[in-house]
Design an enzyme around this catalytic site. Structure first.
Site, mmCIF file in Angstrom:
data_model
loop_
_atom_site.group_PDB
_atom_site.id
_atom_site.type_symbol
_atom_site.label_atom_id
_atom_site.label_comp_id
_atom_site.label_asym_id
_atom_site.label_seq_id
_atom_site.Cartn_x
_atom_site.Cartn_y
_atom_site.Cartn_z
ATOM 1 N N HIS A 153 0.828 -1.200 0.000
ATOM 2 C CA HIS A 153 0.000 0.000 0.000
ATOM 3 C C HIS A 153 0.864 1.252 0.000
ATOM 4 C CE1 HIS A 153 -3.905 -1.950 0.878
ATOM 5 N NE2 HIS A 153 -3.138 -2.859 1.440
ATOM 6 N N GLU A 206 3.027 0.146 4.191
ATOM 7 C CA GLU A 206 2.695 1.454 3.629
ATOM 8 C C GLU A 206 4.013 2.059 3.181
ATOM 9 O OE1 GLU A 206 -0.153 2.729 3.072
ATOM 10 O OE2 GLU A 206 -1.629 1.978 4.511
#
Length: 318
Positions: free
Chosen positions: A199, A281
């Site tokens: 992500h 992330e």
């Protein structure tokens, strides 16, 4: 991915993990990341946890009127797509016989399937949207496009080392989703030796850096992460250390207290996993400095390399 969306949509033991691992991490992780060696779970510090399985402040699930944001035309280095979402490597290498599942966050097709991705699914601790659209840079480069590109690059690297690699989706296969519970099920069914969800966050300007999300110990409903908490932390620490070293991207300055690690119990992709799994992330798409990196094909190759080296380190020790 951002912090208001589903599985990013967007956090037992197997063997002693200190000793040699402590020495290795000390060499790999300078500065703030040395704190990992004494890091304790920080469940709940990774964002509001509302909405989908996203790790941070992210775009929520699409509404029927949502139109796909503008996205710049693909460049030669934007994708390394193969026709099949699942590949069995024929190469000999250190990962021969190992299975890795890569979960590219979101799906470019989610923008045109609002009804499907808005439906609720059970993640053990509560219910969340099937998926979300994800976030994007201010110029319109979407998280779904970013995560898929990094996933393709990562797949190539791992297959070259002999691993069998399966993607949870390949952009147009399926045309939306899959839902966060299905993403976990794909890794479970494949009996993956390691799984990772890729992500990028959608926080505020000035919020910079990467963070790796680890599963909390959850035992509720269909979720029981207790057997994978230890191995997943080992995987996450190795991914974080190598990602820092290869990319130079700093640990997040807005979650994780400078460690680059966050533990969460509200993500279906982790709660429902029965195999070692983490989310990463890679940076904040809404920060101009991070966005310049995330939109660079050369940097995305470094991101894939850093993630791969963490996975290889984990699998060679398992």
């Amino acid at each position: 991915m951002s912090y208001v969306g589903p599985d990013f949509d967007p956090p037992q033991p197997r063997r002693p993990r200190r000793g040699p691992l402590t020495v290795a991490l000390a060499a790999l992780v300078p500065g703030a990341l040395l704190g990992w060696l004494v890091y304790e779970a920080v469940g709940g510090s990774g964002g509001s946890g509302s909405g989908s399985d996203t790790a941070g402040p992210q775009t929520s699930a699409a509404s029927p009127s949502t139109a796909e944001p503008w996205s710049a035309p693909a460049t030669d280095d934007d994708k390394q797509k193969s026709p099949s979402p699942s590949h069995t490597s024929t190469a000999d290498g250190p990962l021969k016989g190992k299975v890795v599942v890569i979960d590219p966050g979101h799906n470019p097709g989610n923008f045109s399937h609002a009804a499907e991705i808005n439906r609720q699914v059970d993640i053990g601790t509560n219910k969340k949207e099937c998926d979300t659209t994800g976030t994007s840079t201010n110029s319109g480069y979407t998280e779904a496009r970013f995560s898929l590109d990094v996933a393709h690059r990562l797949r190539t690297i791992l297959e070259q080392q002999g691993a069998t690699v399966k993607l949870t989706h390949d952009g147009d296969t399926p045309p939306w989703g899959p839902c966060v519970d299905e993403r976990a099920r794909i890794g479970n069914t494949a009996h993956a030796d390691a799984a990772i969800s890729i992500h990028a966050d959608g926080s505020a300007e000035g919020d910079r850096g990467f963070h790796v999300i680890l599963p909390a110990s959850v035992h509720a409903g269909a979720a029981d992460t207790r057997p994978i908490v230890g191995p997943s932390r080992d995987l996450g620490e190795r991914v974080a250390g190598n990602f820092l070293r290869v990319t130079g991207e700093p640990p997040s300055n807005y979650v994780g207290k400078g460690t680059g690690l966050v533990t969460r119990e509200d993500l279906g992709g982790l709660n429902l996993s029965t195999v070692p799994k983490v989310f990463i992330e890679c940076g904040n798409m809404r920060d101009s400095k991070d966005a310049a990196l995330l939109t660079s094909g050369a940097w995305r190759q470094k991101a894939a390399q850093g993630i791969s080296e963490g996975i290889v380190s984990f699998l060679r020790e398992s």
